[in-house]
Write a protein that holds these residues in place. Structure first.
Motif, PDB file in Angstrom:
ATOM      1  N   GLU A  14       0.860  -1.176   0.000  1.00 12.15           N
ATOM      2  CA  GLU A  14       0.000   0.000   0.000  1.00 12.15           C
ATOM      3  C   GLU A  14       0.897   1.227   0.000  1.00 12.15           C
ATOM      4  OE1 GLU A  14      -2.907  -0.076   3.154  1.00 12.15           O
ATOM      5  OE2 GLU A  14      -2.864  -2.264   3.198  1.00 12.15           O
ATOM      6  N   VAL A  16       1.390   5.582  -1.537  1.00  9.79           N
ATOM      7  CA  VAL A  16       0.905   6.767  -2.235  1.00  9.79           C
ATOM      8  C   VAL A  16       1.990   7.171  -3.224  1.00  9.79           C
ATOM      9  CG1 VAL A  16       0.149   9.159  -2.026  1.00  9.79           C
ATOM     10  CG2 VAL A  16      -0.455   7.501  -0.245  1.00  9.79           C
ATOM     11  N   GLN A  20       0.404  11.891  -6.278  1.00  6.45           N
ATOM     12  CA  GLN A  20      -0.964  11.451  -6.081  1.00  6.45           C
ATOM     13  C   GLN A  20      -1.350  11.558  -4.605  1.00  6.45           C
ATOM     14  OE1 GLN A  20      -1.708   7.613  -7.806  1.00  6.45           O
ATOM     15  NE2 GLN A  20      -0.785   8.134  -9.783  1.00  6.45           N
ATOM     16  N   THR A  21      -2.630  11.500  -4.339  1.00 10.15           N
ATOM     17  CA  THR A  21      -3.111  11.576  -2.951  1.00 10.15           C
ATOM     18  C   THR A  21      -3.801  10.294  -2.518  1.00 10.15           C
ATOM     19  OG1 THR A  21      -5.181  12.587  -3.714  1.00 10.15           O
ATOM     20  CG2 THR A  21      -3.393  14.084  -3.066  1.00 10.15           C
ATOM     21  N   GLU A  22      -4.216   9.467  -3.472  1.00 10.01           N
ATOM     22  CA  GLU A  22      -4.914   8.237  -3.128  1.00 10.01           C
ATOM     23  C   GLU A  22      -3.927   7.086  -2.964  1.00 10.01           C
ATOM     24  OE1 GLU A  22      -7.975   7.376  -5.898  1.00 10.01           O
ATOM     25  OE2 GLU A  22      -9.137   9.184  -5.446  1.00 10.01           O
ATOM     26  N   VAL A  23      -4.306   6.143  -2.108  1.00 13.43           N
ATOM     27  CA  VAL A  23      -3.471   4.973  -1.865  1.00 13.43           C
ATOM     28  C   VAL A  23      -3.560   4.029  -3.060  1.00 13.43           C
ATOM     29  CG1 VAL A  23      -3.130   2.932  -0.416  1.00 13.43           C
ATOM     30  CG2 VAL A  23      -3.726   5.132   0.628  1.00 13.43           C
ATOM     31  N   SER A  24      -2.408   3.568  -3.533  1.00  7.97           N
ATOM     32  CA  SER A  24      -2.346   2.588  -4.608  1.00  7.97           C
ATOM     33  C   SER A  24      -2.035   1.217  -4.017  1.00  7.97           C
ATOM     34  CB  SER A  24      -1.262   2.968  -5.624  1.00  7.97           C
ATOM     35  OG  SER A  24      -1.585   4.178  -6.287  1.00  7.97           O
TER      36      SER A  24
END
Length: 205
Positions: A14, A16, A20-24
């Motif tokens: 997990e 970021v 980006q700001t969302e978790v990948s």
């Protein structure tokens, strides 16, 4: 039904990503003993470190709703009792009244009204926060022995004690006549269940 605190590690990464700001969610990294995206025995043992025994218990839709209300009563604060489920679709409103239990007497003071919708195997149990006529329908539920013994305040133990014949409490290990293809963990435990599932559904030939 299990609890978030029983899942001790992620399988995969997990992160970021830059900019980006969302978790990948990324696959596991390649090592000397597995390819990228591979899942090893060590991954399973880390994720299910407690390796609780699994049990079967019969519960009504209403009891499942009450159990989930117990698991979400601390929202929006994160906590180990938050339910992790399968076979269930549900919607929660954290601003509604949480389930409350008197810690001295064990009496339920408020049943909780945070679950606004609940569907189990296609059956509508709660709609717009109201129990339906199907709430007395019964389901066989797999959970951990820890939660069935009252862990995290889950009320399952009370259901078993009040009506042992109807709840049909069974330790899963005693029901498994032949072990599956994964053998590193005892049959009927969390690690074994996860390993067997991955073996059946995600095995790479």
């Amino acid at each position: 039904i299990t609890n978030a605190g029983g899942i001790r590690a992620s399988i995969g990464i997990e992160t970021v990503l830059l900019g980006q700001t969302e978790v990948s969610l990324l696959p596991t990294m390649a090592t000397s003993y597995k390819p990228s995206g591979g899942i090893s025995q060590l991954d399973i043992e880390a994720a299910q470190a407690f390796n609780n025994e699994l049990v079967l218990v019969t519960m009504t839709g209403k009891q499942i709703k009450e159990t989930l209300e117990e698991g979400i009563k601390m929202l929006p604060r994160a906590h180990g009792g938050f339910p992790q489920v399968a076979g269930i679709q549900w919607a929660v409103e954290p601003t509604m009244q949480p389930r409350t239990v008197n810690t001295e007497t064990g009496k339920v003071e408020h049943v909780g009204g945070r679950i606004r919708a609940l569907e189990i195997n296609g059956d509508i149990i709660v709609e717009n926060g109201v129990l339906s006529s199907l709430s007395d329908q019964v389901y066989r539920v797999v959970t951990s022995k820890y939660l069935s013994n009252g862990g995290n305040g889950y009320p399952i133990e009370g259901y078993i004690e009040s009506d042992p014949d109807r709840t049909e409490y069974r330790v899963l290990q005693a029901l498994i006549a032949t072990p599956g293809d994964s053998t590193f963990a005892l049959s009927g435990t969390e690690q074994d269940a996860l390993a067997e599932y991955l073996w059946i559904h995600h095995q790479v030939e």
